[in-house]
Design a protein around this motif. Structure first.
Motif, PDB file in Angstrom:
ATOM      1  N   MET A  87       0.837  -1.202   0.000  1.00 54.66           N
ATOM      2  CA  MET A  87       0.000   0.000   0.000  1.00 54.66           C
ATOM      3  C   MET A  87       0.870   1.250   0.000  1.00 54.66           C
ATOM      4  N   GLY A  88       2.013   1.186   0.649  1.00 50.37           N
ATOM      5  CA  GLY A  88       2.936   2.314   0.628  1.00 50.37           C
ATOM      6  C   GLY A  88       3.629   2.471  -0.715  1.00 50.37           C
ATOM      7  N   ARG A  89       3.811   1.362  -1.435  1.00 52.00           N
ATOM      8  CA  ARG A  89       4.468   1.398  -2.745  1.00 52.00           C
ATOM      9  C   ARG A  89       3.452   1.304  -3.880  1.00 52.00           C
ATOM     10  N   TRP A  90       2.212   1.654  -3.640  1.00 56.53           N
ATOM     11  CA  TRP A  90       1.144   1.521  -4.626  1.00 56.53           C
ATOM     12  C   TRP A  90       1.490   2.202  -5.957  1.00 56.53           C
ATOM     13  N   PRO A  91       2.006   3.442  -5.963  1.00 54.39           N
ATOM     14  CA  PRO A  91       2.329   4.072  -7.252  1.00 54.39           C
ATOM     15  C   PRO A  91       3.367   3.284  -8.058  1.00 54.39           C
ATOM     16  N   GLN A  92       4.340   2.661  -7.395  1.00 53.28           N
ATOM     17  CA  GLN A  92       5.331   1.871  -8.122  1.00 53.28           C
ATOM     18  C   GLN A  92       4.726   0.567  -8.656  1.00 53.28           C
ATOM     19  N   MET A  93       3.717   0.035  -7.948  1.00 48.32           N
ATOM     20  CA  MET A  93       3.113  -1.229  -8.365  1.00 48.32           C
ATOM     21  C   MET A  93       2.188  -1.045  -9.565  1.00 48.32           C
ATOM     22  N   VAL A  94       1.385   0.025  -9.580  1.00 37.45           N
ATOM     23  CA  VAL A  94       0.368   0.183 -10.625  1.00 37.45           C
ATOM     24  C   VAL A  94       0.702   1.293 -11.611  1.00 37.45           C
ATOM     25  N   GLY A  95       1.677   2.103 -11.297  1.00 33.93           N
ATOM     26  CA  GLY A  95       2.014   3.220 -12.170  1.00 33.93           C
ATOM     27  C   GLY A  95       1.418   4.506 -11.634  1.00 33.93           C
ATOM     28  N   PRO A  96       2.044   5.638 -11.947  1.00 42.20           N
ATOM     29  CA  PRO A  96       1.596   6.913 -11.362  1.00 42.20           C
ATOM     30  C   PRO A  96       0.211   7.353 -11.837  1.00 42.20           C
ATOM     31  N   LEU A 127      -9.727  -0.457 -13.711  1.00 47.88           N
ATOM     32  CA  LEU A 127      -9.026  -1.269 -12.716  1.00 47.88           C
ATOM     33  C   LEU A 127      -9.610  -2.674 -12.644  1.00 47.88           C
ATOM     34  N   ARG A 128     -10.913  -2.828 -12.843  1.00 51.89           N
ATOM     35  CA  ARG A 128     -11.510  -4.171 -12.869  1.00 51.89           C
ATOM     36  C   ARG A 128     -10.927  -4.993 -14.023  1.00 51.89           C
ATOM     37  N   LEU A 129     -10.658  -4.326 -15.151  1.00 49.03           N
ATOM     38  CA  LEU A 129     -10.052  -5.030 -16.277  1.00 49.03           C
ATOM     39  C   LEU A 129      -8.590  -5.398 -15.994  1.00 49.03           C
ATOM     40  N   LEU A 130      -7.892  -4.567 -15.223  1.00 50.97           N
ATOM     41  CA  LEU A 130      -6.488  -4.825 -14.882  1.00 50.97           C
ATOM     42  C   LEU A 130      -6.315  -5.721 -13.658  1.00 50.97           C
ATOM     43  N   ALA A 131      -7.403  -6.031 -12.955  1.00 52.11           N
ATOM     44  CA  ALA A 131      -7.323  -6.752 -11.683  1.00 52.11           C
ATOM     45  C   ALA A 131      -6.589  -8.088 -11.783  1.00 52.11           C
ATOM     46  N   PRO A 132      -6.835  -8.953 -12.778  1.00 47.11           N
ATOM     47  CA  PRO A 132      -6.104 -10.234 -12.809  1.00 47.11           C
ATOM     48  C   PRO A 132      -4.584 -10.052 -12.909  1.00 47.11           C
ATOM     49  N   GLN A 133      -4.128  -9.108 -13.744  1.00 46.98           N
ATOM     50  CA  GLN A 133      -2.679  -8.875 -13.838  1.00 46.98           C
ATOM     51  C   GLN A 133      -2.142  -8.294 -12.542  1.00 46.98           C
ATOM     52  N   LEU A 134      -2.927  -7.440 -11.900  1.00 48.88           N
ATOM     53  CA  LEU A 134      -2.495  -6.834 -10.643  1.00 48.88           C
ATOM     54  C   LEU A 134      -2.421  -7.867  -9.528  1.00 48.88           C
ATOM     55  N   VAL A 135      -3.384  -8.795  -9.479  1.00 36.97           N
ATOM     56  CA  VAL A 135      -3.341  -9.874  -8.478  1.00 36.97           C
ATOM     57  C   VAL A 135      -2.092 -10.721  -8.693  1.00 36.97           C
ATOM     58  N   ALA A 136      -1.778 -11.045  -9.952  1.00 32.75           N
ATOM     59  CA  ALA A 136      -0.577 -11.837 -10.244  1.00 32.75           C
ATOM     60  C   ALA A 136       0.685 -11.087  -9.817  1.00 32.75           C
ATOM     61  N   THR A 146      -1.438 -14.609  -1.379  1.00 31.40           N
ATOM     62  CA  THR A 146      -1.632 -13.528  -0.410  1.00 31.40           C
ATOM     63  C   THR A 146      -2.855 -12.694  -0.768  1.00 31.40           C
ATOM     64  N   VAL A 147      -3.043 -12.407  -2.046  1.00 31.75           N
ATOM     65  CA  VAL A 147      -4.216 -11.665  -2.511  1.00 31.75           C
ATOM     66  C   VAL A 147      -4.969 -12.556  -3.492  1.00 31.75           C
ATOM     67  N   ARG A 148      -6.208 -12.880  -3.160  1.00 33.33           N
ATOM     68  CA  ARG A 148      -7.018 -13.708  -4.050  1.00 33.33           C
ATOM     69  C   ARG A 148      -7.906 -12.876  -4.964  1.00 33.33           C
ATOM     70  N   LEU A 149      -8.310 -11.701  -4.478  1.00 34.61           N
ATOM     71  CA  LEU A 149      -9.276 -10.900  -5.209  1.00 34.61           C
ATOM     72  C   LEU A 149      -9.029  -9.427  -4.927  1.00 34.61           C
ATOM     73  N   ILE A 150      -9.244  -8.607  -5.938  1.00 37.80           N
ATOM     74  CA  ILE A 150      -9.226  -7.156  -5.750  1.00 37.80           C
ATOM     75  C   ILE A 150     -10.658  -6.677  -5.905  1.00 37.80           C
TER      76      ILE A 150
END
Length: 179
Positions: A87-96, A127-136, A146-150
């Protein structure tokens, strides 16, 4: 083994005297070590407990990072701490650009669900469309499962739209006035 087969033709090789002696010596050393440790503990207990010495023990001060790591491990907080780090590194994980419009709100450890709120329905749909890639990506960073669903939430949290002071009893709001 058949009755007429001599013992020297068995499938298992017999242990030699040297091997047996090594096994016995190893067992004797382990027993002596255990007796010595028990005697040392009794001796320290008679003297009034553990005493400071030149060697490190469990009472020595730790660096702050090591103390926090030990606390997290002892309490079983590895997964929540890892998710908090994400959660602290959210911008690095998903992009700015995505981070500007979508922010993580909470993580349910039991259900392993990460809840994310978006500032518009368009970004929520994206984000719903990107959710599977983000979970991976999150599971690759945090550990498998660790995360099953967004769970993606749209805009909300503002003041609730209430009915005005002029309302007909039993009506369902402004939609039933043209009826």
């Amino acid at each position: 083994m058949p009755a007429g087969t001599p013992p020297e033709h068995s499938a298992e090789p017999a242990s030699s005297g040297v091997d047996l002696a090594r096994v016995a010596l190893r067992a004797a050393k382990e027993q002596a070590r255990a007796r010595g440790a028990a005697a040392q503990q009794k001796k320290q207990a008679r003297r009034g407990g553990l005493r400071s010495g030149a060697r490190a023990d469990g009472r020595d001060p730790l660096p702050l990072g090591a103390a926090i790591d030990r606390l997290i491990t002892d309490r079983g907080w590895e997964a929540p701490a890892a998710v908090g780090g994400v959660m602290g590194r959210w911008p690095q994980m998903v992009g700015p650009e995505v981070a500007q419009h979508c922010a993580p709100e909470r993580y349910d450890e039991e259900a392993r669900v990460l809840t994310v709120r978006c500032d518009s329905t368009a970004w929520a749909t994206q984000l719903r469309l990107l959710a599977p890639q983000l979970v991976a990506r999150l599971n690759g960073d945090l550990g498998r499962g660790t995360v099953r669903l967004i769970k993606v939430l749209g805009p909300g949290g503002g003041p609730r739209q209430g009915y005005g002071p002029l309302r007909a009893p039993g009506s369902r709001g402004p939609g039933d006035t043209y009826g």
